[in-house]
Design a protein around this motif. Structure first.
Motif, PDB file in Angstrom:
ATOM      1  N   ILE A 121       9.032   7.980   0.575  1.00  0.00           N
ATOM      2  CA  ILE A 121       9.369   7.370   1.828  1.00  0.00           C
ATOM      3  C   ILE A 121      10.646   7.784   2.198  1.00  0.00           C
ATOM      4  O   ILE A 121      11.621   7.190   2.065  1.00  0.00           O
ATOM      5  CB  ILE A 121       9.193   5.787   1.347  1.00  0.00           C
ATOM      6  N   ARG A 129       2.576   0.145   5.788  1.00  0.00           N
ATOM      7  CA  ARG A 129       1.880  -0.469   4.681  1.00  0.00           C
ATOM      8  C   ARG A 129       0.564   0.175   4.384  1.00  0.00           C
ATOM      9  O   ARG A 129       0.076   0.200   3.329  1.00  0.00           O
ATOM     10  CB  ARG A 129       1.837  -1.907   4.760  1.00  0.00           C
ATOM     11  N   PHE A 132      -0.018   2.939   2.249  1.00  0.00           N
ATOM     12  CA  PHE A 132       0.503   2.941   0.899  1.00  0.00           C
ATOM     13  C   PHE A 132      -0.747   2.660   0.020  1.00  0.00           C
ATOM     14  O   PHE A 132      -1.157   1.489  -0.721  1.00  0.00           O
ATOM     15  CB  PHE A 132       1.479   1.744   0.685  1.00  0.00           C
ATOM     16  N   LEU A 137      -1.090   7.681  -3.291  1.00  0.00           N
ATOM     17  CA  LEU A 137      -0.168   7.719  -4.421  1.00  0.00           C
ATOM     18  C   LEU A 137      -0.495   8.501  -5.506  1.00  0.00           C
ATOM     19  O   LEU A 137       0.137   9.146  -6.174  1.00  0.00           O
ATOM     20  CB  LEU A 137      -0.088   6.324  -4.836  1.00  0.00           C
ATOM     21  N   LEU A 176       6.684   3.489  -8.698  1.00  0.00           N
ATOM     22  CA  LEU A 176       6.125   3.123  -7.728  1.00  0.00           C
ATOM     23  C   LEU A 176       5.458   1.709  -8.027  1.00  0.00           C
ATOM     24  O   LEU A 176       4.942   1.042  -7.026  1.00  0.00           O
ATOM     25  CB  LEU A 176       4.702   4.174  -7.468  1.00  0.00           C
ATOM     26  N   ALA A 180       5.220  -1.514  -5.963  1.00  0.00           N
ATOM     27  CA  ALA A 180       4.273  -1.993  -5.355  1.00  0.00           C
ATOM     28  C   ALA A 180       4.282  -3.573  -5.686  1.00  0.00           C
ATOM     29  O   ALA A 180       3.738  -4.363  -4.952  1.00  0.00           O
ATOM     30  CB  ALA A 180       3.045  -1.384  -5.756  1.00  0.00           C
TER      31      ALA A 180
END
Length: 445
Positions: A121, A129, A132, A137, A176, A180
């Motif tokens: 990012i 969003r 994501f 990922l 990550l 999250a």
């Protein structure tokens, strides 16, 4: 009905609003049949239809183009449009996440999080969003190389990049995952997608250590304060980031223990013991320091690393980092039979799992185990013997206490068996085993 606004060729429609007013909106088309369909859509979504005020209000305030709404209505994808409109740019949340963790983890961990998150990012660029996702990922982690994507000219060959190890990718997964969790709590993310992605497998644990003679040679090769710094690392098992902020008052010289406040987890805040071989270095170093003085003022991570590397070169020691001092401490302790719980506490682990997994093979060998078994057996034998002596003394005490009673009972029994033989003795008192004026009471507790 659609109409023209002045001399403009495009058709205009009237859009109802939630508060009962009406707003003129251009359809952007000069084709009347299409403009008529625009009008039909407004009736369908307006007060006499499904009352989609959330969509109509966005058209009225200019955040949603009328033609975009028309395309979604015409293709039956209004739900997808709503999801897009309700989407959130999560780029600003990166800075908020890092700020929140700055007082919870070490500075190095925060920098690690930022470096990895910003590759996914970039700062200042929107990242929705809805993007994501687990697939996005997973691809990022799999192809992670520690650098931003490189734009290359058409026809040019892709640049060669260094392969990234699995432990590094595990750190990407961890960074990550933490982000999250923050998005779930603060940005309305419905689910942590990292739960659906298995972290990369870990490599076999690294165990690089030095024997005491080689270790002392490496330490004494360095100049102060790096000599004491290295001795403290290898003699306690603490890491560099924990050793640098230590003060003189953190040392209890009577028992040679340091208060070592860690930052990664609660278990890193502990009290550590200094190995006996390292105490002379510490004692000499702290002699002139005041309680609030740093043990190693002005020493940086880079300076300590360079001193260590120079000493390794002089001593001919390969592939031995400052972090490996922790391995040296742990191997020495486990070899001596130190319980895994104590080693884990010294290293700052939550439990003994990692100690057992990494250093279990250095536990005492058969001869050493036999030695400790002989000591344990001797302790057992002594405990049994002490218990036996205690039991025997209790029997003797009971016998002494009850002997008068047994004698009296035996004499009375003989008297009842032959009363004539004891008549004369009774008269003289010589056989007075049962004197009428004497009462004997024995109480055994």
């Amino acid at each position: 009905m659609p109409y023209h606004n002045g001399n403009r060729k495009t058709w205009v429609v009237t859009l109802p609003t939630r508060d009962g007013r009406r707003k003129r909106v251009s359809t952007g088309t000069a084709h009347r049949p299409t403009a008529t369909r625009f009008e039909r859509m407004i009736r369908d979504l307006g007060p006499s239809g499904s009352r989609e005020w959330g969509l109509l209000d966005r058209v009225a305030d200019g955040t949603l183009a009328l033609d975009v709404l028309f395309d979604a209505w015409n293709t039956g994808t209004l739900d997808a449009l709503r999801s897009t409109l309700n989407d959130v740019d999560i780029e600003p949340f990166v800075a908020l996440f890092l700020k929140r963790h700055s007082d919870r983890v070490s500075l190095g961990t925060v920098e690690n999080y930022e470096q990895k998150l910003r590759l996914l990012i970039p700062k200042g660029k929107p990242f929705l969003r809805s993007s994501f996702t687990a697939s996005t990922l997973d691809s990022f982690i799999t192809n992670y190389d520690g650098r931003s994507p490189v734009k290359r000219k058409p026809g040019s060959s892709p640049a060669k990049r260094k392969a990234i190890s699995s432990p590094t990718k595990r750190k990407v997964h961890a960074a990550l995952s933490q982000f999250a969790k923050y998005l779930v709590r603060h940005a309305g993310l419905a689910h942590n997608p990292l739960r659906d992605i298995d972290p990369p497998p870990s490599n076999p644990p690294r165990v690089r250590y030095l024997e005491i003679v080689e270790l002392l040679k490496l330490i004494e090769t360095q100049d102060e304060p790096f000599r004491t710094f290295a001795a403290l690392l290898a003699g306690t098992g603490i890491d560099v980031s924990t050793a640098l902020p230590l003060k003189r008052r953190d040392l209890n010289e009577e028992v040679f223990e340091f208060r070592a406040p860690g930052t990664k987890s609660y278990s890193r805040d502990r009290v550590v013991n200094v190995a006996e071989w390292a105490r002379r270095f510490v004692t000499d170093h702290v002699r002139l320091l005041k309680p609030d003085d740093l043990l190693f003022p002005g020493v940086t991570v880079e300076q300590a690393r360079k001193s260590h590397q120079a000493a390794c070169r002089l001593c001919g020691i390969d592939d031995y980092t400052q972090k490996d001092h922790r391995h040296t401490y742990a191997v020495r302790a486990i070899r001596a039979g130190t319980p895994a719980e104590i080693v884990a506490r010294q290293l700052g682990h939550r439990n003994t799992a990692m100690v057992t997994q990494v250093y279990g093979r250095f536990a005492p060998n058969r001869e050493e185990r036999a030695k400790w078994e002989r000591i344990a057996a001797a302790n057992d034998a002594k405990a049994i013997e002490d218990a036996k002596k205690l039991a025997d003394s209790a029997v003797v005490a009971t016998t002494v206490a009850t002997k008068p009673v047994l004698t009296l009972i035996r004499g009375n029994a003989q008297r009842r068996a032959n009363p004539k033989a004891h008549t004369a003795l009774d008269a003289t008192g010589a056989g007075g085993l049962e004197p009428p004026t004497v009462a004997l009471t024995v109480r055994c507790s």
